[in-house]
Design a protein around this motif. Structure first.
Motif, short mmCIF file in Angstrom:
data_model
loop_
_atom_site.label_atom_id
_atom_site.label_comp_id
_atom_site.label_asym_id
_atom_site.label_seq_id
_atom_site.Cartn_x
_atom_site.Cartn_y
_atom_site.Cartn_z
N PHE A 219 -63.11 -13.20 -5.55
CA PHE A 219 -62.50 -12.23 -5.51
C PHE A 219 -62.26 -11.65 -6.97
O PHE A 219 -61.57 -12.35 -7.79
N LYS A 220 -62.14 -10.34 -7.32
CA LYS A 220 -61.91 -9.78 -8.57
C LYS A 220 -60.45 -9.19 -8.29
O LYS A 220 -60.39 -8.47 -7.23
N TYR A 221 -59.45 -9.29 -9.16
CA TYR A 221 -58.15 -8.98 -9.00
C TYR A 221 -57.62 -8.48 -10.30
O TYR A 221 -57.80 -9.43 -11.43
N PHE A 222 -56.54 -7.87 -10.46
CA PHE A 222 -55.76 -7.62 -11.52
C PHE A 222 -54.38 -7.16 -11.12
O PHE A 222 -54.25 -6.41 -10.03
N GLY A 223 -53.38 -7.37 -12.06
CA GLY A 223 -52.04 -6.76 -11.92
C GLY A 223 -50.94 -7.76 -12.49
O GLY A 223 -51.34 -8.24 -13.48
N LEU A 224 -49.80 -7.43 -11.79
CA LEU A 224 -48.81 -8.40 -12.59
C LEU A 224 -48.41 -9.43 -11.12
O LEU A 224 -48.94 -9.07 -10.19
N ASN A 225 -47.58 -10.34 -11.45
CA ASN A 225 -47.04 -11.11 -10.24
C ASN A 225 -46.53 -10.50 -9.21
O ASN A 225 -45.46 -9.59 -9.53
N HIS A 226 -46.85 -10.60 -7.98
CA HIS A 226 -46.45 -9.90 -6.71
C HIS A 226 -46.58 -8.25 -6.75
O HIS A 226 -45.68 -7.43 -6.45
N PHE A 227 -47.53 -8.05 -7.67
CA PHE A 227 -47.80 -6.56 -8.04
C PHE A 227 -49.23 -6.28 -8.30
O PHE A 227 -49.61 -6.04 -9.62
N VAL B 139 -60.59 -13.93 -16.92
CA VAL B 139 -61.84 -12.99 -16.89
C VAL B 139 -61.29 -11.79 -17.45
O VAL B 139 -60.36 -11.24 -17.13
N SER B 140 -62.30 -11.21 -18.08
CA SER B 140 -62.03 -9.76 -18.57
C SER B 140 -62.26 -8.95 -17.40
O SER B 140 -63.39 -8.94 -16.68
N VAL B 141 -61.35 -8.24 -16.98
CA VAL B 141 -61.46 -7.30 -15.46
C VAL B 141 -61.83 -5.96 -16.08
O VAL B 141 -61.79 -4.91 -15.37
N ILE C 129 -64.92 -8.07 -3.88
CA ILE C 129 -64.90 -9.10 -2.92
C ILE C 129 -66.53 -9.42 -2.98
O ILE C 129 -67.19 -8.96 -1.93
N TYR C 130 -66.95 -10.20 -3.64
CA TYR C 130 -68.40 -10.68 -3.78
C TYR C 130 -68.74 -11.75 -2.82
O TYR C 130 -68.01 -12.71 -2.79
N ASP C 131 -69.80 -11.53 -2.26
CA ASP C 131 -70.43 -12.82 -1.39
C ASP C 131 -71.41 -13.44 -2.15
O ASP C 131 -71.42 -13.34 -3.31
N LYS C 132 -71.95 -14.60 -1.47
CA LYS C 132 -72.85 -15.53 -2.33
C LYS C 132 -74.03 -14.79 -3.16
O LYS C 132 -74.45 -15.09 -3.93
N GLU C 133 -74.36 -13.57 -2.26
CA GLU C 133 -75.70 -12.79 -2.87
C GLU C 133 -75.01 -11.88 -3.87
O GLU C 133 -75.97 -11.14 -4.64
N GLY C 134 -73.95 -11.76 -4.11
CA GLY C 134 -73.43 -10.91 -5.19
C GLY C 134 -73.08 -9.49 -4.66
O GLY C 134 -72.89 -8.48 -5.36
N ARG C 135 -73.06 -9.23 -3.23
CA ARG C 135 -72.72 -8.04 -2.74
C ARG C 135 -71.33 -7.83 -2.65
O ARG C 135 -70.62 -8.73 -2.39
N ASP C 136 -70.81 -6.61 -3.01
CA ASP C 136 -69.38 -6.40 -2.96
C ASP C 136 -68.98 -6.06 -1.49
O ASP C 136 -69.54 -5.06 -0.97
N LEU C 137 -68.10 -6.70 -0.82
CA LEU C 137 -67.80 -6.38 0.51
C LEU C 137 -66.44 -5.63 0.85
O LEU C 137 -66.16 -5.04 1.66
#
Ligand code: G6P
Ligand code: MN
Length: 442
Positions: free
Chosen positions: A192-200, A372-374, A206-214
């Motif tokens: 999972f790729k994600y960014f934000g502040l806590n609770h925000f 991770v750099s997002v 959402i990448y699967d094993k093959e690298g596809r974004d779901l």
């Protein structure tokens, strides 16, 4: 072989038995020698402490479990501190929730002015704990779970920039697992790729094993099918409808702003008035926690202590316990696993204040974390985060300096506050209700 001592700070909590059970179950991986349970409240820590001693004797011979109200005794020789304090307990949480609601605005433990109130109680206590740890066990890792994490992390990283502290929250991982269940794919096979502040924050990919974004397919399903529901397995098991509703609101949030999948807590801001309209100012989440969760856990502790055995106790599961232990395990065994953690930005989000704590994925190993750099984030999310961060930083300033002016500025920056009059009235009532807990504001 080096063996580890774990300390739970705030061990009178109802979460303690489950965390201890997870530690004991994974004692070999964790090279676990000893667990010390520490709390300032002697009665509360004796109850969970005696239960955990008994549990260890029955399930993990050789691991020493003890409880104490002496910070020196607890911290000496520690390798890991799990910090999960709640100054004023759920009784003060009740005030944090009810006072804003009486003025028609959100009353919640971490979001809105309830979170502000909790921050002013928790920041001084946390800084004292981290300060003591720097004296007594400076090499120990501090894994903080205490809320409101957004502001606690700002206070810790700013005051003790060199402490080995990681500020974490189980919400992103719990949400990842819920989404993985929905997709029918094991969580471990997704990134999972994600960014934000806590609770925000937001899940962007959402990448699967093959690298596809779901994520695009998930968006399609949510937008095209009004019956889509996310089910949180743990909440279902506990018959805790609150999280079911929170997930329903998160789906609504995704429909309303379909770019990224929002963390459930964003609903309090996306749909503030609608959420408040459904909250009961006479009976809030704190009441439920006191009447149900704490009652179930503490009654069971007492029953087991009286019976002299924990054999038929059910106090031993939960993502909450697993997640913090997973992070300790990643440090101990140098696994380089990925977790979402609150850390100083320093460029992880390219177009956001470098000197601000953000919540991003990080790789965790024996040497600490590598965020991770997002990349660059869109204007909408950046602007929401900037206002929220301004509020958080001013709240921390207020806690550290005792400035009423800063407190009022923080309050007025919070998105849940509609006007000066409402903000000031709620601030003044919260201040009154927190005498002896907050620093005196002048
Ligand atoms: C989630 C959040 C925590 C929060 C907890 C509240 O786990 O990530 O930060 O403390 O929910 O749960 P409660 O059952 O006490 O309302
Ligand atoms: Mn949290």
């Amino acid at each position: 072989m080096k063996k580890n001592k774990f300390v739970i700070v705030g061990a009178g909590s109802s979460y303690t038995p489950a965390i201890v059970a997870v530690l004991l179950a994974r004692r070999d991986d964790l090279k676990l020698q000893e667990i010390a349970l520490y709390d300032i409240d002697a009665d509360r820590v004796a109850r969970t402490g005696r239960f955990c001693e008994l549990y260890a004797r029955e399930h993990a011979q050789g691991v020493q479990v003890s409880y104490t109200t002496e910070i020196e005794t607890a911290f000496r020789g520690a390798d890991f501190l799990f910090v999960q304090i709640r100054p004023g307990c759920n009784q003060q949480r009740e005030q944090d929730e009810k006072i804003p609601l009486r003025h028609g605005i959100l009353g919640q433990e971490t979001c809105g002015l309830g979170g502000f109130s909790f921050a002013l109680r928790c920041i001084p206590a946390i800084l004292e704990i981290v300060g003591k740890a720097q004296e007594i066990c400076p090499d120990a890792w501090i894994l903080n779970y205490s809320n409101p994490e957004a502001m606690i992390s700002e206070a810790i990283y700013r005051t003790y920039p060199h402490a080995k502290a990681l500020c974490i929250c189980d919400m992103p991982i719990s949400q990842e697992e819920t989404i993985a269940d929905f997709l029918g794919i094991p969580h471990k096979d997704l990134t999972f790729k994600y960014f934000g502040l806590n609770h925000f924050g937001w899940f962007t990919n959402i990448y699967d094993k093959e690298g596809r974004d779901l994520l695009p397919a998930l968006r399609e399903r949510v937008l095209s099918d009004p019956s889509v529901r996310l089910v949180n397995a743990e909440a279902e098991e506990k018959h805790d409808n609150y999280w079911g509703e929170m997930y329903a609101h998160a789906i609504e949030g995704f429909r309303a702003y379909p770019e990224f999948f929002p963390l459930v807590y964003l609903s309090y801001y996306y749909f503030h008035n609608e959420m408040v309209a459904h909250m009961d100012p006479g009976y809030t989440r704190a009441n439920y926690v006191l009447d149900v969760r704490e009652k179930v856990v503490f009654d069971d502790c007492e029953r087991c202590i009286a019976a002299g055995t924990t054999k038929d106790s059910a106090l031993h599961a939960g993502v909450h316990g697993n997640y913090i232990v997973d992070i300790a395990n990643a440090i101990i065994n140098n696994t380089h696993e990925r977790f979402i953690i609150n850390t100083m930005n320093r460029g992880a989000i390219g177009n956001f204040n470098h000197d601000a704590v953000v919540e991003v994925p990080c790789y965790v190993s024996a040497g600490g974390i590598e965020p991770v750099s997002v990349g660059y984030i869109p204007q909408f999310h950046k602007s929401l985060m900037e206002a929220q961060k301004g509020y958080e930083k001013l709240a921390v300033e207020a806690a550290l300096t005792g400035s009423y002016q800063k407190a009022l500025q923080a309050v007025l920056l919070n998105r849940t506050v509609p006007s000066y009059a409402v903000g000031k009235a709620v601030l003044d009532e919260l201040m009154e209700a927190n005498q002896g807990y907050w620093p005196a504001l002048k």
